[in-house]
Design a protein around this motif. Structure first.
Motif, short mmCIF file in Angstrom:
data_model
loop_
_atom_site.label_atom_id
_atom_site.label_comp_id
_atom_site.label_asym_id
_atom_site.label_seq_id
_atom_site.Cartn_x
_atom_site.Cartn_y
_atom_site.Cartn_z
N PRO A 234 34.69 -37.52 -47.48
CA PRO A 234 35.35 -38.84 -47.47
C PRO A 234 34.80 -39.77 -46.40
N ALA A 235 33.49 -39.99 -46.41
CA ALA A 235 32.87 -40.86 -45.40
C ALA A 235 33.30 -42.31 -45.56
N TYR A 236 33.88 -42.64 -46.71
CA TYR A 236 34.35 -44.01 -46.92
C TYR A 236 35.53 -44.33 -45.99
N LEU A 237 36.13 -43.31 -45.37
CA LEU A 237 37.24 -43.52 -44.44
C LEU A 237 36.79 -43.70 -43.00
N GLU A 238 35.53 -43.45 -42.71
CA GLU A 238 35.03 -43.59 -41.35
C GLU A 238 34.90 -45.06 -40.97
N PRO A 239 35.02 -45.40 -39.68
CA PRO A 239 35.39 -44.52 -38.57
C PRO A 239 36.87 -44.62 -38.23
N ASP A 240 37.34 -43.67 -37.42
CA ASP A 240 38.61 -43.86 -36.75
C ASP A 240 38.39 -44.83 -35.59
N PRO A 284 29.52 -50.55 -36.82
CA PRO A 284 30.87 -50.51 -36.27
C PRO A 284 31.17 -51.77 -35.45
N VAL A 285 32.40 -52.26 -35.55
CA VAL A 285 32.83 -53.46 -34.84
C VAL A 285 33.55 -53.05 -33.55
N VAL A 286 33.09 -53.60 -32.43
CA VAL A 286 33.70 -53.31 -31.13
C VAL A 286 34.41 -54.57 -30.65
N SER A 287 35.71 -54.54 -30.65
CA SER A 287 36.50 -55.75 -30.35
C SER A 287 36.72 -55.96 -28.86
N ASP A 288 36.63 -54.90 -28.04
CA ASP A 288 36.94 -55.03 -26.61
C ASP A 288 36.19 -53.95 -25.83
N ARG A 289 35.11 -54.34 -25.17
CA ARG A 289 34.31 -53.36 -24.43
C ARG A 289 34.91 -53.00 -23.09
N THR A 290 35.97 -53.65 -22.69
CA THR A 290 36.66 -53.25 -21.46
C THR A 290 37.66 -52.14 -21.73
N ASP A 291 37.93 -51.85 -23.00
CA ASP A 291 38.84 -50.79 -23.39
C ASP A 291 38.06 -49.47 -23.47
N TYR A 292 38.46 -48.49 -22.67
CA TYR A 292 37.72 -47.24 -22.57
C TYR A 292 37.64 -46.48 -23.89
N GLN A 293 38.58 -46.71 -24.80
CA GLN A 293 38.57 -46.02 -26.08
C GLN A 293 37.82 -46.82 -27.15
N ILE A 294 38.08 -48.12 -27.22
CA ILE A 294 37.42 -48.95 -28.23
C ILE A 294 35.91 -48.98 -28.04
N HIS A 296 34.06 -46.70 -27.38
CA HIS A 296 33.46 -45.54 -28.04
C HIS A 296 32.64 -45.95 -29.26
N LEU A 297 33.03 -47.04 -29.89
CA LEU A 297 32.36 -47.45 -31.13
C LEU A 297 30.92 -47.91 -30.90
N ASP A 298 30.59 -48.35 -29.68
CA ASP A 298 29.17 -48.58 -29.37
C ASP A 298 28.41 -47.26 -29.40
N GLY A 299 29.03 -46.22 -28.87
CA GLY A 299 28.41 -44.90 -28.95
C GLY A 299 28.24 -44.43 -30.38
N LEU A 300 29.18 -44.81 -31.24
CA LEU A 300 29.08 -44.45 -32.65
C LEU A 300 27.83 -45.06 -33.28
N SER A 301 27.53 -46.31 -32.96
CA SER A 301 26.31 -46.93 -33.49
C SER A 301 25.08 -46.14 -33.07
N LEU A 302 25.07 -45.68 -31.81
CA LEU A 302 23.91 -44.94 -31.31
C LEU A 302 23.82 -43.54 -31.89
N SER A 303 24.94 -42.84 -32.01
CA SER A 303 24.90 -41.50 -32.59
C SER A 303 24.59 -41.56 -34.09
N ARG A 304 25.10 -42.59 -34.76
CA ARG A 304 24.70 -42.78 -36.16
C ARG A 304 23.20 -43.00 -36.25
#
Length: 361
Positions: A234-240, A284-294, A296-304
């Motif tokens: 179910p990759a259509y559900l990615e990402p969290d 992946p869309v990163v809405s707030d780079r000051t948020d330690y959890q959000i 993460h989505l920059d890392g997702l672009s790189l790992s992808r």
């Protein structure tokens, strides 16, 4: 600080190369970019605060220990695993650029971390506490083996010295993993640290490099048991919302190592749906780079990016996804590089390592 986008685009212009060329990231990656990225682990490896130890206190006495008292070498960069892959990145840069201007600074930081007594203290941690055998399982374990592999494959006196010093910790991690893997009935399919496929990728790379056939065989066996019969993922559900790993691409990146090419292609064609592939190729869309959890989505672009590159290499020339995966990997890398040095510690303490791995993997 010069923005990485400007440096990276300038490198493209000066070389006149297209990013669609195979391995062009390595060609465009220069000392200036390496130096800007090196600044990040150089700052955070010796920096004890802020800190997320993830230490499970068993008594009042060990509850009040400072991070460097718990982990003599890998106490900086917010958490243990980020410190470990920050060390890996600095080793990689030393190997790649012999005349890096930051070389002496890097050596000084690494020399401090790879003191034999400190590494013994790191290894002892996993035996000292009853609950420590699952500490950093398996994300931190994976990066430790990647660091060990990087040192082993460096034909340099410093590399040999630091590799020898690291062995008590490496042996401890391998022992923990070989004891745990037969008991892991189900894989973790999360997009964050416990992801099983990500850990097994690095573990298998290590086992192959060192000709550890029993460990490699166990990894391949468990990988097939976990993933061989997976279809229509179910990759259509990615990402969290806090993913820095793609659950589906990490599995594909592992199975390309486990299966011969013909079997891998057959498995791959059943594993993904059209909708799933379309989805994982979206930035992946990163809405707030000051948020330690959000962030993460920059890392997702790189790992992808590194997974897409790897899978592309394992697909035959005429496969419909081969060029698409390669082109998307390049796009993710180029568009994300400027965000690696955003100036916010939530990303600054770890993203550079992901960028370097995405470039060189």
């Amino acid at each position: 600080m010069i923005k990485l986008r400007a440096i990276f685009i300038l490198a493209i212009c000066l070389t006149g190369q297209s990013l669609s060329a195979q391995n062009s990231e390595q060609t465009l990656f220069n000392k200036e970019i390496a130096g800007k990225l090196a600044e990040m682990p150089l700052k955070c490896i010796p920096n004890e605060w802020p800190n997320k130890t993830s230490h499970l206190s068993e008594t009042q006495a060990d509850h009040v220990l400072l991070p460097h008292e718990i982990h003599p070498s890998f106490y900086g960069c917010l958490d243990w695993h980020s410190s470990v892959h920050g060390h890996w990145m600095l080793v990689k840069l030393l190997k790649t650029f012999k005349d890096l201007p930051e070389r002496e600074k890097i050596i000084a930081v690494l020399e401090n971390s790879f003191q034999s007594e400190k590494i013994v203290g790191e290894a002892d941690y996993f035996s000292k506490y009853a609950t420590a055998k699952n500490y950093e399982r398996t994300y931190g374990w994976a990066w430790l083996l990647k660091l060990d592999q990087e040192l082993y494959t460096w034909d340099d006196p410093l590399g040999k010295k630091w590799y020898a010093a690291l062995q008590p910790l490496t042996k401890k991690i391998v022992a923990l993993w070989t004891a745990y893997l037969p008991k892991q009935t189900y894989p973790n399919r999360t997009g964050v640290h416990p992801n099983t496929a990500f850990g097994l990728v690095f573990a298998l790379d290590w086992a192959t490099t060192f000709n550890q056939t029993d460990f490699a065989g166990l990894i391949k066996q468990r990988s097939k048991e976990y993933y061989l019969n997976n279809q229509n993922t179910p990759a259509y559900l990615e990402p969290d919302g806090t993913d820095f790993l793609s659950p589906s691409l990490e599995i594909a990146d592992l199975m390309r190592r486990v299966l011969p090419q013909k079997e891998f292609v057959s498995w791959f064609n059943k594993f993904y749906t059209k909708e799933g592939i379309t989805n994982i190729l979206k930035q992946p869309v990163v809405s707030d780079r000051t948020d330690y959890q959000i962030v993460h989505l920059d890392g997702l672009s790189l790992s992808r990016a590194w997974c897409l590159k790897g899978v592309s290499k394992s697909l035959p020339v005429n496969h419909p996804q081969k060029k698409l995966f390669e082109a998307t990997a390049q796009k993710f890398l180029v568009s994300t590089m400027p965000n690696v040095t955003s100036g916010n510690y939530g990303g600054d303490h770890w993203l550079a390592s992901f960028a370097v791995y995405a470039i060189f993997d």
